[in-house]
Design a protein around this motif. Structure first.
Motif, PDB file in Angstrom:
ATOM      1  N   VAL A   1       1.020  -1.355  -0.186  1.00 31.82           N
ATOM      2  CA  VAL A   1      -0.255  -0.184   0.012  1.00 31.82           C
ATOM      3  C   VAL A   1       0.580   1.183   0.189  1.00 31.82           C
ATOM      4  CG1 VAL A   1      -1.659  -1.178   0.810  1.00 31.82           C
ATOM      5  CG2 VAL A   1      -0.262   0.412   2.298  1.00 31.82           C
ATOM      6  N   CYS A   2       0.726   2.420  -0.256  1.00 30.67           N
ATOM      7  CA  CYS A   2       0.832   3.481  -0.681  1.00 30.67           C
ATOM      8  C   CYS A   2       0.424   5.035  -0.298  1.00 30.67           C
ATOM      9  CB  CYS A   2       1.878   3.326  -1.749  1.00 30.67           C
ATOM     10  SG  CYS A   2       0.768   2.826  -3.317  1.00 30.67           S
ATOM     11  N   PRO A   3       0.475   6.032  -0.828  1.00 34.09           N
ATOM     12  CA  PRO A   3      -0.044   7.164  -0.156  1.00 34.09           C
ATOM     13  C   PRO A   3      -1.445   7.027  -1.435  1.00 34.09           C
ATOM     14  CG  PRO A   3       1.548   8.222  -0.060  1.00 34.09           C
ATOM     15  CD  PRO A   3       1.794   6.606  -0.783  1.00 34.09           C
ATOM     16  N   VAL A   4      -1.442   6.590  -2.758  1.00 41.36           N
ATOM     17  CA  VAL A   4      -2.505   6.763  -3.977  1.00 41.36           C
ATOM     18  C   VAL A   4      -3.316   5.816  -3.195  1.00 41.36           C
ATOM     19  CG1 VAL A   4      -3.022   6.097  -6.638  1.00 41.36           C
ATOM     20  CG2 VAL A   4      -0.778   7.009  -5.679  1.00 41.36           C
ATOM     21  N   CYS A   5      -3.100   4.450  -3.042  1.00 46.92           N
ATOM     22  CA  CYS A   5      -4.007   3.391  -3.031  1.00 46.92           C
ATOM     23  C   CYS A   5      -4.950   3.157  -1.778  1.00 46.92           C
ATOM     24  CB  CYS A   5      -3.964   1.960  -3.443  1.00 46.92           C
ATOM     25  SG  CYS A   5      -1.992   1.065  -2.237  1.00 46.92           S
ATOM     26  N   LEU A   6      -4.474   4.158  -0.426  1.00 45.40           N
ATOM     27  CA  LEU A   6      -4.710   4.257   0.353  1.00 45.40           C
ATOM     28  C   LEU A   6      -5.519   5.377   0.464  1.00 45.40           C
ATOM     29  CD1 LEU A   6      -1.726   3.912   3.205  1.00 45.40           C
ATOM     30  CD2 LEU A   6      -3.282   2.393   2.761  1.00 45.40           C
ATOM     31  N   GLY A   7      -5.699   6.147  -0.851  1.00 50.79           N
ATOM     32  CA  GLY A   7      -6.488   7.221  -1.064  1.00 50.79           C
ATOM     33  C   GLY A   7      -6.194   8.445   0.452  1.00 50.79           C
ATOM     34  N   LEU A   8      -4.838   8.792   0.439  1.00 57.75           N
ATOM     35  CA  LEU A   8      -4.891  10.205   1.467  1.00 57.75           C
ATOM     36  C   LEU A   8      -4.397  11.090  -0.002  1.00 57.75           C
ATOM     37  CD1 LEU A   8      -1.849   8.368   2.652  1.00 57.75           C
ATOM     38  CD2 LEU A   8      -3.698   8.135   3.561  1.00 57.75           C
ATOM     39  N   PRO A   9      -5.323  12.374   1.453  1.00 63.10           N
ATOM     40  CA  PRO A   9      -5.193  13.460   0.074  1.00 63.10           C
ATOM     41  C   PRO A   9      -3.734  13.844  -0.199  1.00 63.10           C
ATOM     42  CG  PRO A   9      -6.388  13.631   2.331  1.00 63.10           C
ATOM     43  CD  PRO A   9      -5.162  12.654   2.429  1.00 63.10           C
ATOM     44  N   GLY A  10      -4.208  14.464  -1.570  1.00 66.17           N
ATOM     45  CA  GLY A  10      -3.104  14.861  -2.072  1.00 66.17           C
ATOM     46  C   GLY A  10      -1.827  13.590  -2.811  1.00 66.17           C
ATOM     47  N   ALA A  11      -2.317  12.656  -3.142  1.00 72.75           N
ATOM     48  CA  ALA A  11      -1.416  11.599  -3.591  1.00 72.75           C
ATOM     49  C   ALA A  11      -1.913  11.787  -5.232  1.00 72.75           C
ATOM     50  CB  ALA A  11      -1.745  10.101  -2.769  1.00 72.75           C
ATOM     51  N   LEU A  12      -0.734  11.177  -5.750  1.00 73.12           N
ATOM     52  CA  LEU A  12      -1.334  11.486  -7.559  1.00 73.12           C
ATOM     53  C   LEU A  12      -0.984  10.208  -8.173  1.00 73.12           C
ATOM     54  CD1 LEU A  12      -0.589  15.288  -8.520  1.00 73.12           C
ATOM     55  CD2 LEU A  12      -2.884  14.932  -8.337  1.00 73.12           C
ATOM     56  N   PRO A  13      -2.162   9.933  -8.487  1.00 75.63           N
ATOM     57  CA  PRO A  13      -1.759   8.688  -9.149  1.00 75.63           C
ATOM     58  C   PRO A  13      -1.378   8.534 -10.685  1.00 75.63           C
ATOM     59  CG  PRO A  13      -4.467   9.638  -9.897  1.00 75.63           C
ATOM     60  CD  PRO A  13      -3.615  10.586  -8.964  1.00 75.63           C
ATOM     61  N   THR A  14      -0.452   7.472 -11.296  1.00 74.30           N
ATOM     62  CA  THR A  14      -0.153   7.576 -13.023  1.00 74.30           C
ATOM     63  C   THR A  14      -0.601   6.769 -13.222  1.00 74.30           C
ATOM     64  OG1 THR A  14       2.204   6.665 -12.058  1.00 74.30           O
ATOM     65  CG2 THR A  14       1.863   9.163 -12.820  1.00 74.30           C
ATOM     66  N   ILE A  15      -1.298   6.127 -14.894  1.00 76.11           N
ATOM     67  CA  ILE A  15      -1.307   5.356 -14.961  1.00 76.11           C
ATOM     68  C   ILE A  15      -0.611   4.234 -15.615  1.00 76.11           C
ATOM     69  CG2 ILE A  15      -2.889   4.143 -17.279  1.00 76.11           C
ATOM     70  CD1 ILE A  15      -4.555   4.919 -15.542  1.00 76.11           C
ATOM     71  N   ASN A  16      -0.811   2.412 -15.245  1.00 72.05           N
ATOM     72  CA  ASN A  16       0.183   1.764 -15.467  1.00 72.05           C
ATOM     73  C   ASN A  16       0.159   1.516 -16.890  1.00 72.05           C
ATOM     74  OD1 ASN A  16       1.809  -0.844 -15.915  1.00 72.05           O
ATOM     75  ND2 ASN A  16       0.751  -1.745 -13.840  1.00 72.05           N
ATOM     76  N   ALA A  17       1.192   1.779 -17.594  1.00 78.26           N
ATOM     77  CA  ALA A  17       1.157   1.710 -19.008  1.00 78.26           C
ATOM     78  C   ALA A  17       1.203   0.322 -19.455  1.00 78.26           C
ATOM     79  CB  ALA A  17       2.001   2.265 -19.653  1.00 78.26           C
ATOM     80  N   ARG A  18       1.585  -0.985 -18.513  1.00 79.53           N
ATOM     81  CA  ARG A  18       1.126  -2.629 -18.677  1.00 79.53           C
ATOM     82  C   ARG A  18      -0.171  -2.773 -18.672  1.00 79.53           C
ATOM     83  NH1 ARG A  18       3.175  -6.558 -20.999  1.00 79.53           N
ATOM     84  NH2 ARG A  18       3.311  -8.539 -20.180  1.00 79.53           N
ATOM     85  N   ALA A  19      -0.817  -2.082 -17.236  1.00 81.45           N
ATOM     86  CA  ALA A  19      -2.288  -2.206 -17.274  1.00 81.45           C
ATOM     87  C   ALA A  19      -2.928  -2.317 -18.982  1.00 81.45           C
ATOM     88  CB  ALA A  19      -2.412  -2.123 -16.175  1.00 81.45           C
TER      89      ALA A  19
END
Ligand SMILES: [Zn+2]
Length: 482
Positions: free
Chosen positions: A40-58
């Motif tokens: 887990v990390c701030p992105v998948c924990l939904g912490l405020p301010g965390a920014l996602p990036t799309i996984n090109a492989r997915a």
């Protein structure tokens, strides 16, 4: 008589985990089985301010899946937020796709569920990418519920069919075929026990042979092929009972309880407005280059139906054998590696479908971890073809190869399994067989020639597979005047 007057109209929504190393929107590992809340990390924990990036492989794996299902890939994608509240959804929304999905307008040819020659065309309405949620783990003893967010953000493809299925058995046949296509494409392992496949089904009934489909209900939480079939049987019987009693089927969502074998109403059927879909402001629309889509298409392997047709044409195999050999890509690869080794495709097919499959099942391992590699089997079949070992001897060598992983030549030497070239030795085995069964020997001498096969079998057994059946038969004839 029961279900005669109604027929079912079934559509499926299948969630499959895409094969990637990391999650859809962050760099956490997408592997199964780690201790809770370690990926887990701030992105998948939904912490405020965390920014996602799309996984090109997915995205690439989603495109592979879509192309394997005959879909047209949409070059302009957008991601949306689907809002709802649940403890395993830390952000309060799930990243998914809404009005600009990855792909649509596909179709697949599903082999008939009864194993016959027919196929059924099932149209694919859309394929879209989305992230998985976490897991809630209920512990009734301790009266607590825990949340594991390792799965939050795992990339999924959701495959939505048109309502082209007319029975629970057809639904199952579709899922088996879908799994095969995605495995061939390398897009997903569809490992159900690891949560790699989840199915929702919508079902309605209509009067047989005619009529508009009635009110649809949705079944959720189906997680095995057998579970899908069982739940659909249950729901079709339930709806038919309501209609026959003069009632009306309510539009509702039923949560399937596999342990109790029944569904229970979850909530009124939600319309999409209830989810308040919004474009995700953190994920800009994605443009896929048509040339890149074509490169992905070109990288797809030969798919099962084409491969089965080629096995029939190239190796002159019966279609039934080709169908079994292409049931997984690994099995087809194994067969072709043996068939190209010189023993002849029919001999190769007989061994792979017989001894190899039986031994793999008994060992309980995937074919990729099976001890006898195709190159070893090629050597064994060559020893058999040259007459160095007899057929029963070859089977004993194979059994030792399965046990020890040793090379066939080594086993033949160590176990003294080379076919006997010694006429006198074969003669002694024949004498031994005749002495052991005096009554049968008497009947054979009296002209009951069909007993010859019995004695040849005994000689092969006594010799531990070293006697060549043809030499044994000649020696037998010389002794009994046959
Ligand atoms: Zn993460």
């Amino acid at each position: 008589m029961a279900e005669r007057e109604y027929e079912a109209v079934i559509g499926l929504e299948v969630h499959v985990q895409l094969k990637t190393r990391s999650k859809l929107l962050c760099a956490d590992a997408a592997e199964f089985g780690a201790p809770p809340n370690t990926h887990v990390c701030p992105v998948c924990l939904g912490l405020p301010g965390a920014l996602p990036t799309i996984n090109a492989r997915a995205v690439e794996q989603g495109v592979r899946a879509a192309l394997a299902l005959g879909c047209t890939v949409n070059p302009a994608l957008a991601f949306a937020r689907k809002h709802y509240f649940y403890p395993d959804l830390p952000k309060g929304y799930q990243v998914t796709q809404h009005d600009r999905p990855l792909a649509g307008s596909g179709s697949v040819e599903v082999p008939a569920e009864d194993g016959g020659d027919g196929v059924r065309t099932v149209r694919i309405r859309r394929v879209h990418l989305e992230e998985d949620t976490g897991r809630t783990l209920h512990d009734p003893g301790a009266r607590v519920t825990r949340v594991d967010l390792n799965r939050a953000g795992i990339p999924l493809a959701e495959v939505v069919t048109e309502p082209d299925l007319a029975s629970p058995a057809q639904a199952r046949a579709f899922l088996v075929h879908l799994r095969r296509l995605l495995e061939y494409a390398g897009a997903s392992d569809v490992a159900m026990e690891e949560g790699g496949l989840r199915v929702d089904a919508n079902v309605s009934l209509r009067l047989a042979g005619a009529g508009e489909a009635g009110t649809r209900t949705e079944l959720k939480n189906l997680s095995s092929f057998g579970g899908v079939e069982h739940a659909l049987d249950w729901e079709i019987a339930r709806q038919a009972g309501v209609l026959r009693a003069g009632g009306t089927v309510e539009p509702e969502t039923l949560l399937w309880d596999a342990e109790r074998g029944e569904g229970r109403p979850l909530r009124g059927k939600e319309d999409s407005a209830a989810y308040r879909y919004l474009p995700d402001p953190d994920l800009p629309p994605l443009e896929l280059e048509p040339a890149w889509i074509e490169r992905v298409r070109a990288s797809l392997p030969e798919m099962p139906a084409e491969r089965a047709a080629r096995l029939v044409a190239e190796y002159e195999l019966p279609p039934g054998q080709a169908a079994v050999l292409t049931s997984t890509r690994d099995l087809a690869d194994y067969f072709e590696a043996v068939a190209r080794g010189g023993a002849g495709p029919r001999e190769a097919a007989a061994w792979v479908l017989g001894d190899v499959l039986a031994a793999v099942r008994a060992a309980g391992v995937p074919l990729s971890e099976f001890r006898v590699r195709p190159s070893d089997l090629v050597v064994l079949l060559e020893l058999l073809r040259q007459g160095v070992v007899s057929r029963p001897g070859a089977r004993r060598v194979f059994a030792r190869m399965v046990e020890t992983g040793a090379a066939p030549v080594q086993i033949v030497a160590e176990e003294g399994l080379a076919r006997s070239e010694d006429e006198a030795e074969v003669g002694r085995w024949v004498d031994e067989a005749l002495a052991a069964h005096p009554a049968e020997a008497e009947r054979l001498r009296a002209g009951e020639t069909r007993l010859a096969d019995f004695f040849v079998g005994q000689v092969v057994r006594i010799s531990g597979g070293r006697a060549d059946p043809r030499e044994a038969e000649a020696a037998l004839r010389a002794r009994t005047g046959g």
